[in-house]
Design an enzyme around this catalytic site. Structure first.
Site, short mmCIF file in Angstrom:
data_model
loop_
_atom_site.label_atom_id
_atom_site.label_comp_id
_atom_site.label_asym_id
_atom_site.label_seq_id
_atom_site.Cartn_x
_atom_site.Cartn_y
_atom_site.Cartn_z
N HIS A 72 -54.65 69.71 4.24
CA HIS A 72 -54.60 70.95 5.02
C HIS A 72 -56.01 71.37 5.44
O HIS A 72 -56.26 71.64 6.63
CB HIS A 72 -53.95 72.04 4.15
CG HIS A 72 -53.97 73.40 4.77
ND1 HIS A 72 -52.85 73.98 5.35
CD2 HIS A 72 -54.96 74.33 4.91
CE1 HIS A 72 -53.16 75.18 5.81
NE2 HIS A 72 -54.44 75.42 5.55
N GLU A 73 -56.92 71.44 4.48
CA GLU A 73 -58.28 71.90 4.78
C GLU A 73 -59.03 70.91 5.66
O GLU A 73 -59.92 71.30 6.41
CB GLU A 73 -59.05 72.15 3.48
CG GLU A 73 -58.46 73.23 2.59
CD GLU A 73 -58.30 74.56 3.30
OE1 GLU A 73 -59.07 74.84 4.24
OE2 GLU A 73 -57.40 75.33 2.91
N HIS B 285 -58.60 71.95 9.25
CA HIS B 285 -59.54 73.00 9.64
C HIS B 285 -60.95 72.44 9.81
O HIS B 285 -61.65 72.74 10.79
CB HIS B 285 -59.59 74.10 8.56
CG HIS B 285 -58.32 74.90 8.44
ND1 HIS B 285 -57.67 75.43 9.54
CD2 HIS B 285 -57.61 75.29 7.35
CE1 HIS B 285 -56.60 76.11 9.13
NE2 HIS B 285 -56.54 76.03 7.81
#
Length: 433
Positions: free
Chosen positions: A24-25, A28
């Site tokens: 997920h990170e 980003h």
């Protein structure tokens, strides 16, 4: 041995959880760097740092509590009206805003003025914030499709699991026959448990949904072709009208609702059936729909959660679970007396379901979730386009920091809900069988 397998299952789930968070990170991080935003930190977990290493301008690390992760970007919020960080206010609400604004400018270095998050165009900020949840969606889809197309899905088949002895109306709510009950057509025709129905009235059948529909549409004589002991055998039955449970169109039944339809009288066996790509996509659509419905229904489940945590209420199988509950289920998967490939498939489904939940939850348009920042960027874009349309001055960046008091309230609600789920997971956990 059971305890060891339980621990192994928990460890495997935690590894899947940490990978999901890191994945997920990474969404980003990669898009932030793509658009030239400086990212001082990339962390998996919260709390004390266990391990970290600095590469380039970013510190990569793992923290002690595996309940989330984050990347820290410079300039998440714009400065105050005077172009600087505002002086500290005595107002608690204003203080929240200024604290958030101050944190957004921590580690500001010369040259960073062109590398601030808020200075990027709204569509770029939307991509950066959407990339994290989108990575979870990609992972969920990849796992679901992979398992469905290679391993399969547990569903009702055309194999006969049990043959009814007599005709019983669905609304009677009984399973045993009484004197005078009419023998079931399947029993009279010689259908046996273990038979595989391959054709109905001469039409080849390979799925339960189609067979169920053909049976319900037929009242009177019918031929049933079964595969038994490696050979096909044609049986002759006379189907009768009976009251049966109404179907929901997706293979399930509508509780408490009945219809009159053709009746044969047998229970299909369940089994693992490989899915085609189209069938897998359809399954994914159903899972997505169920996930959205479950998210909407979360507030309505709080009373039952409270009773399960602090009263003597039963914990429903559809009750919300936290990380602790999901880890426990992961441990139980490895203790089940089923083939190893089934255990692996169940664990993969659990991790995929977690990633799907992460995507849906993070897309809520509320701060401090990713969806809240996305909503702020979209609102800024609309506001600027309206200003241009009416030839008004550019209103500038939308100050998401002003919504931080609301974000703290939302975060407080999330924390309370998480604690409630945690307590329920410990004292009255969801179990599998």
């Amino acid at each position: 041995m059971t305890t060891l397998m339980m621990i192994l299952g928990i460890v495997v789930f935690v590894i899947g959880l940490l990978f999901s968070i890191a994945w997920h990170e990474l969404g980003h991080l990669s898009t932030a760097k793509l658009f030239g935003i400086r990212v001082p930190q990339y962390m998996v977990g919260f709390g004390p740092t266990i391990w970290s290493r600095k590469k380039g301008e970013t510190e990569y690390g793992i923290k002690a509590i595996p309940l989330g992760g984050y990347i820290r970007m410079i300039g998440m919020f714009p400065p105050g009206p005077d172009g600087k960080l505002e002086a500290r206010s005595t107002s608690p609400w204003r203080g929240m805003i200024e604290d958030a604004r101050s944190a957004a400018f921590e580690e500001l270095r010369p040259g960073d003025e062109t590398r601030l998050f808020y200075t990027r165009k709204p569509w770029k900020r939307v991509i950066v914030m959407f990339a994290g949840p989108f990575m979870n969606l990609i992972l969920a889809v990849a796992i679901f499709l992979g398992v469905l197309m290679t391993f399969g899905w547990n569903e009702q088949t055309t194999n006969v699991g049990r043959v009814s002895d007599c005709v019983i109306s669905a609304s009677e709510n009984r399973t045993s026959c009484k004197k005078g009950d009419t023998p079931a057509p399947a029993k009279a025709a010689g259908l046996k448990a273990g038979d595989k129905i391959v054709a109905f009235n001469g039409e080849r059948i390979d799925d339960w949904g189609t067979l169920q529909s053909r049976i319900r549409d037929t009242i009177g004589p019918a031929t049933i072709t079964v595969e038994r002991d490696g050979a096909e055998k044609v049986l002759h039955a006379t189907l009768i009208k009976n009251q049966v449970s109404k179907t929901d169109g997706d293979g399930g039944y509508v509780e408490g609702q009945y219809v009159d339809a053709g009746f044969l009288g047998f229970t299909p066996a369940s089994g693992i059936v490989e899915q085609s790509f189209t069938e897998s996509v359809d399954r994914m659509g159903e899972m997505m729909q169920n996930g959205v419905e479950s998210l909407i229904a979360l507030p309505s489940k709080i009373p039952d959660l409270w009773d399960a945590a602090f009263g003597d209420g039963e914990r429903g199988q559809d009750s919300p679970m936290g990380v602790v509950g999901a880890a426990r289920v992961g441990g139980e998967v490895f203790t089940l007396d089923i083939p190893p490939e089934n255990q692996i498939a169940m664990m993969l489904f659990l991790v995929a379901g977690f990633n799907l939940s992460l995507f849906l939850f993070n897309m809520l348009p509320l701060l401090p979730l990713d969806g809240g920042h996305i909503a702020g960027a979209l609102w800024e874009s609309v506001r600027r386009k309206v200003a241009r349309l009416f030839k008004r001055p550019d209103p500038g960046p939308f100050d998401v920091a002003k919504l931080m008091p609301v974000a703290y309230v939302v975060a407080g609600i999330f924390v309370c809900f998480t604690l409630l789920v945690l307590i329920a997971d410990v004292v009255n956990p969801v179990t599998i069988s």
